[in-house]
Design a protein around this motif. Structure first.
Motif, PDB file in Angstrom:
ATOM      1  N   SER A 125       1.139  -2.456   3.044  1.00 19.20           N
ATOM      2  CA  SER A 125       0.010  -1.548   3.267  1.00 19.20           C
ATOM      3  C   SER A 125      -0.171  -0.566   2.121  1.00 19.20           C
ATOM      4  N   SER A 126       0.910  -0.266   1.392  1.00 20.26           N
ATOM      5  CA  SER A 126       0.770   0.631   0.244  1.00 20.26           C
ATOM      6  C   SER A 126      -0.066  -0.001  -0.861  1.00 20.26           C
ATOM      7  N   SER A 148       2.107   6.848  -1.968  1.00 22.83           N
ATOM      8  CA  SER A 148       1.885   5.742  -1.035  1.00 22.83           C
ATOM      9  C   SER A 148       2.908   4.629  -1.239  1.00 22.83           C
ATOM     10  N   LEU A 149       3.174   4.264  -2.499  1.00 15.50           N
ATOM     11  CA  LEU A 149       4.160   3.226  -2.772  1.00 15.50           C
ATOM     12  C   LEU A 149       5.563   3.668  -2.339  1.00 15.50           C
ATOM     13  N   SER A 206      -2.350   4.649   4.562  1.00 18.60           N
ATOM     14  CA  SER A 206      -1.617   3.383   4.441  1.00 18.60           C
ATOM     15  C   SER A 206      -0.473   3.309   5.444  1.00 18.60           C
ATOM     16  N   LEU A 207       0.154   4.447   5.768  1.00 23.72           N
ATOM     17  CA  LEU A 207       1.231   4.431   6.761  1.00 23.72           C
ATOM     18  C   LEU A 207       0.714   4.040   8.146  1.00 23.72           C
ATOM     19  N   GLY A 219       5.102  -1.637   5.524  1.00 28.21           N
ATOM     20  CA  GLY A 219       4.871  -0.413   4.754  1.00 28.21           C
ATOM     21  C   GLY A 219       4.540  -0.694   3.308  1.00 28.21           C
ATOM     22  N   LEU A 220       5.333  -1.550   2.676  1.00 30.88           N
ATOM     23  CA  LEU A 220       5.102  -1.891   1.276  1.00 30.88           C
ATOM     24  C   LEU A 220       3.786  -2.642   1.114  1.00 30.88           C
ATOM     25  N   SER A 242      -2.081   9.805   1.931  1.00 30.21           N
ATOM     26  CA  SER A 242      -1.131   8.694   2.029  1.00 30.21           C
ATOM     27  C   SER A 242      -0.871   8.283   3.478  1.00 30.21           C
ATOM     28  N   SER A 278      -3.606   1.507  -1.274  1.00 32.28           N
ATOM     29  CA  SER A 278      -3.805   2.659  -2.165  1.00 32.28           C
ATOM     30  C   SER A 278      -3.849   2.224  -3.621  1.00 32.28           C
ATOM     31  N   GLY A 294       5.697   3.840   1.427  1.00 32.32           N
ATOM     32  CA  GLY A 294       5.630   2.487   1.963  1.00 32.32           C
ATOM     33  C   GLY A 294       6.986   1.801   1.913  1.00 32.32           C
TER      34      GLY A 294
END
Length: 408
Positions: free
Chosen positions: A345-346, A65-66, A121-122, A342-343, A118, A349, A69
């Motif tokens: 929202s990661s 996820s990270l 989060s995307l 993106g970052l 994952s 997770s 992101g």
């Protein structure tokens, strides 16, 4: 919340990720309740081996996820990533359903299933990239509505799958349902997302991978993520301790456990939308603090329960507090790195991973010094401490929306 629903329906850049999230919920909700049964009872894994598998799968999920992101913020369109992760879900869930092998199960749960998860989060990053262009009050209401729709799938999927497989000798067909849901996610983005256009404008001079990670683990961000994890840990702790209280402490049955879980999930939907409306007028931290206090009150009353009917009487309080803890932190976490959807929202997770660990730690501590009811009291105390820390972090002259946090 008609305005939020109409905004979602009108705008394809919000509608497509939202509908995909509803389908994605079926992949997770239709398999999680039966994963331990398949791994331990059907495929012969030991309790220790299964626990290790779940832990390392959670680590992989956070890492993916990270990474995605950070990567997605360097792209103008997240569609290829969603398609690739959907394919991973089709293969991962489908292989477990078709091939009854411990090796396939371990490989899929450890790598392919976390890749599919994952996508969550995307998709929220895609929604955030669009709502960044809207008024904040409208944006937070849309996010709460999207999360409520996701919860709706969570409420429906386990019961439907359970009814369909009630006479089945194996629970692996549940993974077939998840594979079909992943296929639906793929089709939604393959056939309908192309017309969405870029999810964001290209930002020049994007920082590198390690520079982006540095933003995640910067003190101002990470301490807030940790506090959010303490709050999420309360909801996870309830999922661990309330069934044990029902069955072992107050004379209930597994039927009561199922009814209470399903009813709570259904009631969370309207409460999530209610919190979204409240969030339009008040600071997110204050609204979240109010919801957490209600949940702590529920945990205290849960600890005092002596009969199953009392837990049914607490359904509204349970759902109201849980709805705040599950929906409000999404916007708060995204706001911590608002310029990188993106970052930011990661962090959801990462928050989930730490929250699961918090719940396990509180459960271990509580059961070591008291009984299941006492563990609920310990959880309530942790929740109050977490809220006090959060209010302190955002107090006085520093009280502002987290979106304004600037990290060097």
């Amino acid at each position: 919340m008609p305005s939020s629903f109409s905004s979602i329906i009108r705008d394809s850049r919000i509608r497509i990720p939202t509908v995909t999230l509803v389908a994605l919920a079926f992949t997770y909700a239709s398999t999680v309740p039966y994963q331990s049964i398949i791994g331990i009872s059907e495929l012969g894994m030991s309790d220790g081996a299964y626990s290790a598998l779940v832990f390392f799968a959670a680590v992989v999920n956070v890492a993916i996820s990270l990474t995605l992101g950070i990567w997605s913020d360097r792209l103008t369109e997240r569609r290829p990533l969603v398609l690739a992760l959907s394919i991973a879900g089709i293969i991962g869930f489908g292989s477990i359903a078709v091939i009854h092998s411990p090796t396939i199960f371990i490989f899929s749960v450890l790598f392919l299933v976390p890749m599919s998860n994952s996508t969550y989060s995307l998709l929220f990053a895609s929604v955030r990239a669009r709502t960044n262009q809207l008024a904040r009050s409208e944006a937070v209401a849309i996010t709460s509505t999207v999360r409520a729709l996701y919860s709706g799938s969570w409420a429906v999927a386990p019961g439907l799958v359970g009814l369909a497989l009630v006479t089945s000798p194996s629970m692996t067909p549940a993974y077939g349902v998840a594979a079909v849901a992943s296929l639906i996610c793929f089709c939604l983005y393959f056939f309908f997302a192309p017309g969405n256009g870029p999810v964001r404008e290209t930002i020049p001079n994007q920082p590198g991978f390690f520079a982006s990670l540095k933003r995640v683990f910067a003190p101002d961000v990470f301490i807030r993520v940790f506090v959010m994890s303490l709050l999420l840990g309360l909801q996870r702790l309830n999922g661990m301790v309330s069934p044990l209280i029902v069955v072992h402490s107050i004379g209930g049955s597994v039927v009561d456990v199922g009814f209470l879980s399903g009813l709570t999930a259904f009631l969370e939907m309207p409460f999530m939308m209610m919190w979204g409306l409240v969030q339009r007028r008040f600071h997110t931290v204050h609204v979240l603090a109010s919801g957490t206090v209600l949940y702590c009150l529920y945990l205290v009353l849960l600890g005092f329960a002596t009969a199953p009917w009392q837990l049914y009487a607490l359904l509204g309080l349970n759902a109201c507090g849980a709805a705040a803890i599950l929906s409000l932190p999404i916007t708060y976490l995204q706001d911590l790195i608002a310029d990188r959807p993106g970052l930011g929202s990661s962090l959801i997770s990462l928050n989930t991973f730490i929250g699961i660990g918090v719940a396990a730690g509180v459960f271990a501590l509580g059961t070591a010094v008291t009984d299941y009811s006492g563990t609920a009291f310990v959880g309530a105390a942790v929740g109050i401490v977490a809220i006090l820390i959060l209010l302190y972090l955002e107090s006085g002259s520093r009280m502002r929306q987290p979106a304004q946090i600037t990290l060097e």
